[in-house]
Write a protein that holds these residues in place. Structure first.
Motif, short mmCIF file in Angstrom:
data_model
loop_
_atom_site.label_atom_id
_atom_site.label_comp_id
_atom_site.label_asym_id
_atom_site.label_seq_id
_atom_site.Cartn_x
_atom_site.Cartn_y
_atom_site.Cartn_z
N THR A 196 32.70 3.22 82.86
CA THR A 196 33.94 3.26 81.71
C THR A 196 33.46 4.62 81.68
OG1 THR A 196 31.30 3.46 80.69
CG2 THR A 196 33.04 1.46 80.65
N GLU A 197 32.39 5.66 81.61
CA GLU A 197 32.01 7.17 82.35
C GLU A 197 32.70 7.62 83.69
OE1 GLU A 197 28.20 8.64 80.51
OE2 GLU A 197 28.88 7.13 78.93
N ASN A 198 33.24 9.02 83.64
CA ASN A 198 33.09 9.21 84.89
C ASN A 198 31.99 10.49 85.17
OD1 ASN A 198 35.42 9.04 84.77
ND2 ASN A 198 36.38 11.21 83.75
N LEU A 199 31.32 10.16 86.87
CA LEU A 199 30.17 10.25 87.27
C LEU A 199 30.44 12.03 88.03
CD1 LEU A 199 29.11 7.18 89.47
CD2 LEU A 199 27.78 8.30 86.68
N ASN A 200 29.51 13.02 87.30
CA ASN A 200 29.26 14.30 88.41
C ASN A 200 27.89 14.60 88.87
OD1 ASN A 200 27.15 14.66 86.55
ND2 ASN A 200 28.65 15.52 84.96
N GLU A 201 28.56 14.66 89.75
CA GLU A 201 27.62 14.75 90.91
C GLU A 201 26.09 15.35 90.15
OE1 GLU A 201 27.18 18.81 94.30
OE2 GLU A 201 28.44 17.51 94.59
N ASP A 202 26.38 16.44 88.91
CA ASP A 202 24.51 16.42 88.43
C ASP A 202 23.51 15.03 88.30
OD1 ASP A 202 24.48 19.14 88.61
OD2 ASP A 202 25.25 19.43 87.15
N SER A 203 24.28 14.19 87.45
CA SER A 203 24.06 13.30 86.92
C SER A 203 24.13 12.34 87.69
CB SER A 203 24.71 12.53 86.24
OG SER A 203 26.35 11.94 86.64
N ILE A 204 24.39 12.40 89.01
CA ILE A 204 24.09 11.57 89.86
C ILE A 204 22.67 11.74 91.15
CG2 ILE A 204 24.35 10.74 92.80
CD1 ILE A 204 27.66 10.60 91.99
N LEU A 205 22.49 13.75 90.75
CA LEU A 205 21.52 13.57 91.29
C LEU A 205 19.65 13.57 90.55
CD1 LEU A 205 22.51 17.12 93.26
CD2 LEU A 205 22.40 14.82 94.24
N ASN A 206 20.55 13.71 88.71
CA ASN A 206 19.74 13.19 88.48
C ASN A 206 18.45 11.82 88.68
OD1 ASN A 206 19.10 15.66 87.70
ND2 ASN A 206 20.38 15.16 86.24
N TYR A 207 19.54 10.88 87.88
CA TYR A 207 19.71 9.55 88.80
C TYR A 207 18.29 9.26 89.40
CZ TYR A 207 20.41 4.06 89.24
OH TYR A 207 19.90 2.69 89.25
N ILE A 208 19.00 9.54 91.58
CA ILE A 208 18.51 9.04 92.42
C ILE A 208 16.91 9.93 92.22
CG2 ILE A 208 17.96 9.67 94.60
CD1 ILE A 208 21.67 10.07 94.40
N ASP A 209 16.51 11.42 91.71
CA ASP A 209 15.23 11.79 91.40
C ASP A 209 14.47 10.67 90.06
OD1 ASP A 209 15.61 14.09 92.80
OD2 ASP A 209 16.51 15.32 91.51
#
Length: 170
Positions: A142-155
């Motif tokens: 429902t929300e667009n993913l950006n690169e920063d949110s993906i990296l934060n999730y992985i960390d």
């Protein structure tokens, strides 16, 4: 109560009740003198002997046709009920001409159905039904993913980010 009896303003003359019966008799004798001596109504001789027969003859002779006032009421009820049935048939047939298709259902209604009902589908069963060729990542999120949110999730969710073989642009 005794005070009222002692102070009664009405008084009777002395000897009133002694002469009361005589005065009533005198008045009644004067009234009887004014009444006629014989009765005003006389029944003819042998009147009641033939009364039943004469009444029976009149009842048999007077059989007239009676016109009822409300003879058409049942026809009005029948006509009203037929009109109501016809009107109901037209209303029901008019509403059934439009058929609901899958495109008419709003996406939010479909989502609410799956969220509210417990269908117990596993992710593998849902994946078997959905074609992967036409599926994009934006369809599921429902929300667009950006690169920063993906990296934060992985960390946050991985203990050793170096195991993922990712190159950081630090």
């Amino acid at each position: 109560m005794n005070e009222l009896n002692n102070k009664n303003p009405f008084k009777t003359p002395e000897g009133y009740f002694d002469t009361l019966s005589d005065s009533l008799k005198d008045r009644l004798s004067e009234v009887e003198k004014g009444l006629p001596g014989k009765d005003g109504f006389v029944v003819p001789d042998h009147y009641f002997d033939g009364l039943q027969g004469s009444i029976q003859q009149k009842l048999e002779a007077e059989s007239k046709k009676v016109i009822p006032f409300h003879s058409y009421r049942k026809y009005y009820y029948v006509a009203a009920s037929v009109a109501a049935v016809i009107l109901l048939a037209f209303v029901l047939n008019r509403n059934t001409s439009q058929k609901v298709t899958f495109e008419d259902i709003a996406n939010s209604d479909i989502e609410n159905y799956f969220n509210d009902s417990e269908l117990d589908f596993s992710p593998y069963e849902i994946a078997e039904v959905i074609p992967i060729d036409e599926l994009e990542i934006g369809d599921m999120l429902t929300e667009n993913l950006n690169e920063d949110s993906i990296l934060n999730y992985i960390d946050y969710h991985t203990e050793n980010a170096e195991e993922l073989n990712m190159e950081y642009d630090e």
